[in-house]
Design a protein around this motif. Structure first.
Motif, PDB file in Angstrom:
ATOM      1  N   SER A  97      46.401  49.660  39.181  1.00 38.56           N
ATOM      2  CA  SER A  97      47.139  50.434  40.177  1.00 38.56           C
ATOM      3  C   SER A  97      46.740  50.079  41.606  1.00 38.56           C
ATOM      4  O   SER A  97      47.377  50.535  42.542  1.00 38.56           O
ATOM      5  N   ASN A  98      45.711  49.245  41.771  1.00 38.91           N
ATOM      6  CA  ASN A  98      45.320  48.835  43.126  1.00 38.91           C
ATOM      7  C   ASN A  98      46.155  47.668  43.645  1.00 38.91           C
ATOM      8  O   ASN A  98      45.934  47.191  44.745  1.00 38.91           O
ATOM      9  N   VAL A  99      47.125  47.214  42.836  1.00 35.94           N
ATOM     10  CA  VAL A  99      48.093  46.203  43.272  1.00 35.94           C
ATOM     11  C   VAL A  99      49.490  46.697  42.887  1.00 35.94           C
ATOM     12  O   VAL A  99      49.643  47.467  41.944  1.00 35.94           O
ATOM     13  N   SER A 100      50.481  46.253  43.611  1.00 38.88           N
ATOM     14  CA  SER A 100      51.850  46.631  43.295  1.00 38.88           C
ATOM     15  C   SER A 100      52.199  46.203  41.869  1.00 38.88           C
ATOM     16  O   SER A 100      51.832  45.109  41.436  1.00 38.88           O
ATOM     17  N   ALA A 101      52.918  47.053  41.177  1.00 36.19           N
ATOM     18  CA  ALA A 101      53.366  46.733  39.821  1.00 36.19           C
ATOM     19  C   ALA A 101      54.359  45.572  39.827  1.00 36.19           C
ATOM     20  O   ALA A 101      54.671  45.020  38.770  1.00 36.19           O
ATOM     21  N   PHE A 102      54.826  45.188  41.004  1.00 33.73           N
ATOM     22  CA  PHE A 102      55.837  44.139  41.115  1.00 33.73           C
ATOM     23  C   PHE A 102      55.307  42.848  41.743  1.00 33.73           C
ATOM     24  O   PHE A 102      56.052  41.900  41.931  1.00 33.73           O
ATOM     25  N   ALA A 103      54.014  42.827  42.073  1.00 37.13           N
ATOM     26  CA  ALA A 103      53.428  41.665  42.749  1.00 37.13           C
ATOM     27  C   ALA A 103      53.054  40.564  41.770  1.00 37.13           C
ATOM     28  O   ALA A 103      52.415  40.818  40.749  1.00 37.13           O
ATOM     29  N   ARG A 104      53.450  39.340  42.097  1.00 37.53           N
ATOM     30  CA  ARG A 104      53.000  38.173  41.341  1.00 37.53           C
ATOM     31  C   ARG A 104      51.621  37.777  41.844  1.00 37.53           C
ATOM     32  O   ARG A 104      51.329  37.935  43.027  1.00 37.53           O
ATOM     33  N   MET A 105      50.797  37.272  40.933  1.00 38.70           N
ATOM     34  CA  MET A 105      49.444  36.890  41.304  1.00 38.70           C
ATOM     35  C   MET A 105      49.109  35.553  40.656  1.00 38.70           C
ATOM     36  O   MET A 105      49.722  35.163  39.661  1.00 38.70           O
ATOM     37  N   GLU A 106      48.127  34.878  41.230  1.00 36.92           N
ATOM     38  CA  GLU A 106      47.682  33.611  40.640  1.00 36.92           C
ATOM     39  C   GLU A 106      47.037  33.866  39.287  1.00 36.92           C
ATOM     40  O   GLU A 106      46.431  34.917  39.067  1.00 36.92           O
ATOM     41  N   ILE A 107      47.169  32.887  38.413  1.00 39.52           N
ATOM     42  CA  ILE A 107      46.590  32.975  37.076  1.00 39.52           C
ATOM     43  C   ILE A 107      45.384  32.045  37.007  1.00 39.52           C
ATOM     44  O   ILE A 107      45.468  30.878  37.415  1.00 39.52           O
ATOM     45  N   GLU A 108      44.273  32.567  36.483  1.00 37.59           N
ATOM     46  CA  GLU A 108      43.062  31.755  36.321  1.00 37.59           C
ATOM     47  C   GLU A 108      43.368  30.557  35.422  1.00 37.59           C
ATOM     48  O   GLU A 108      44.142  30.683  34.463  1.00 37.59           O
ATOM     49  N   PRO A 109      42.753  29.401  35.685  1.00 37.16           N
ATOM     50  CA  PRO A 109      43.006  28.206  34.856  1.00 37.16           C
ATOM     51  C   PRO A 109      42.770  28.444  33.361  1.00 37.16           C
ATOM     52  O   PRO A 109      43.561  27.982  32.531  1.00 37.16           O
ATOM     53  N   GLU A 110      41.717  29.177  33.000  1.00 35.41           N
ATOM     54  CA  GLU A 110      41.453  29.442  31.579  1.00 35.41           C
ATOM     55  C   GLU A 110      42.601  30.221  30.944  1.00 35.41           C
ATOM     56  O   GLU A 110      43.035  29.918  29.842  1.00 35.41           O
ATOM     57  N   ILE A 111      43.119  31.184  31.666  1.00 36.17           N
ATOM     58  CA  ILE A 111      44.224  31.982  31.143  1.00 36.17           C
ATOM     59  C   ILE A 111      45.496  31.144  31.065  1.00 36.17           C
ATOM     60  O   ILE A 111      46.269  31.263  30.119  1.00 36.17           O
ATOM     61  N   SER A 112      45.696  30.257  32.022  1.00 36.14           N
ATOM     62  CA  SER A 112      46.849  29.343  31.969  1.00 36.14           C
ATOM     63  C   SER A 112      46.820  28.522  30.696  1.00 36.14           C
ATOM     64  O   SER A 112      47.847  28.326  30.049  1.00 36.14           O
ATOM     65  N   ARG A 113      45.628  28.054  30.326  1.00 44.83           N
ATOM     66  CA  ARG A 113      45.504  27.264  29.092  1.00 44.83           C
ATOM     67  C   ARG A 113      45.857  28.105  27.869  1.00 44.83           C
ATOM     68  O   ARG A 113      46.545  27.640  26.962  1.00 44.83           O
ATOM     69  N   VAL A 114      45.407  29.353  27.841  1.00 42.48           N
ATOM     70  CA  VAL A 114      45.728  30.243  26.722  1.00 42.48           C
ATOM     71  C   VAL A 114      47.233  30.447  26.634  1.00 42.48           C
ATOM     72  O   VAL A 114      47.802  30.493  25.541  1.00 42.48           O
ATOM     73  N   LEU A 115      47.884  30.533  27.783  1.00 37.18           N
ATOM     74  CA  LEU A 115      49.332  30.730  27.832  1.00 37.18           C
ATOM     75  C   LEU A 115      50.111  29.439  27.613  1.00 37.18           C
ATOM     76  O   LEU A 115      51.338  29.455  27.579  1.00 37.18           O
TER      77      LEU A 115
END
Length: 127
Positions: A97-115
């Protein structure tokens, strides 16, 4: 997780939830939130896991008596089905809740690999 292997999404989520619970048990709530945020990014594009990630965040907010976060998680739990059905999800959003529910954010490289994404795909998604 071992950064040299690419775990399945479900294995990644299980490990992040385990780490979050362990940190919460030790009252290291900042670390618990960190692991729940990582889980949210991976779970976000599948309705069931997406809702589970917000439910676990709601539980931690309740445990820490963070009423702002608790209300934010209730709001996000109500939005998750709409976002998943319409496909309008903010890529990389931490789910807090400390960021907008609609805000895009960068994805960590490790998480990018999982995705199954490359870091270049993440940057394009943020523009």
């Amino acid at each position: 997780m071992d950064s040299n292997t690419i775990p399945s999404r479900d294995a990644f989520l299980a490990e992040e939830y385990r780490r979050a619970a362990e940190a919460s048990d030790k009252q290291n709530f900042e670390e618990a939130w960190h692991h729940l945020e990582r889980a949210h990014v991976v779970a976000q594009d599948r309705l069931g896991p997406h809702c589970v990630s917000h439910w676990r965040m709601l539980e931690l907010a309740w445990r820490t008596r963070d009423w702002r976060e608790l209300l934010g998680q209730i709001f996000r739990l109500s939005l998750a089905p709409i976002g998943n059905i319409t496909g309008r999800l903010p890529i990389g959003n931490s789910g807090r809740s400390n960021v907008s529910a609609f805000a895009r954010m960068e994805i960590e490289p490790e998480i990018s690999r999982v995705l199954g994404q490359s870091p270049a795909q993440d940057v394009r998604g943020l523009k």
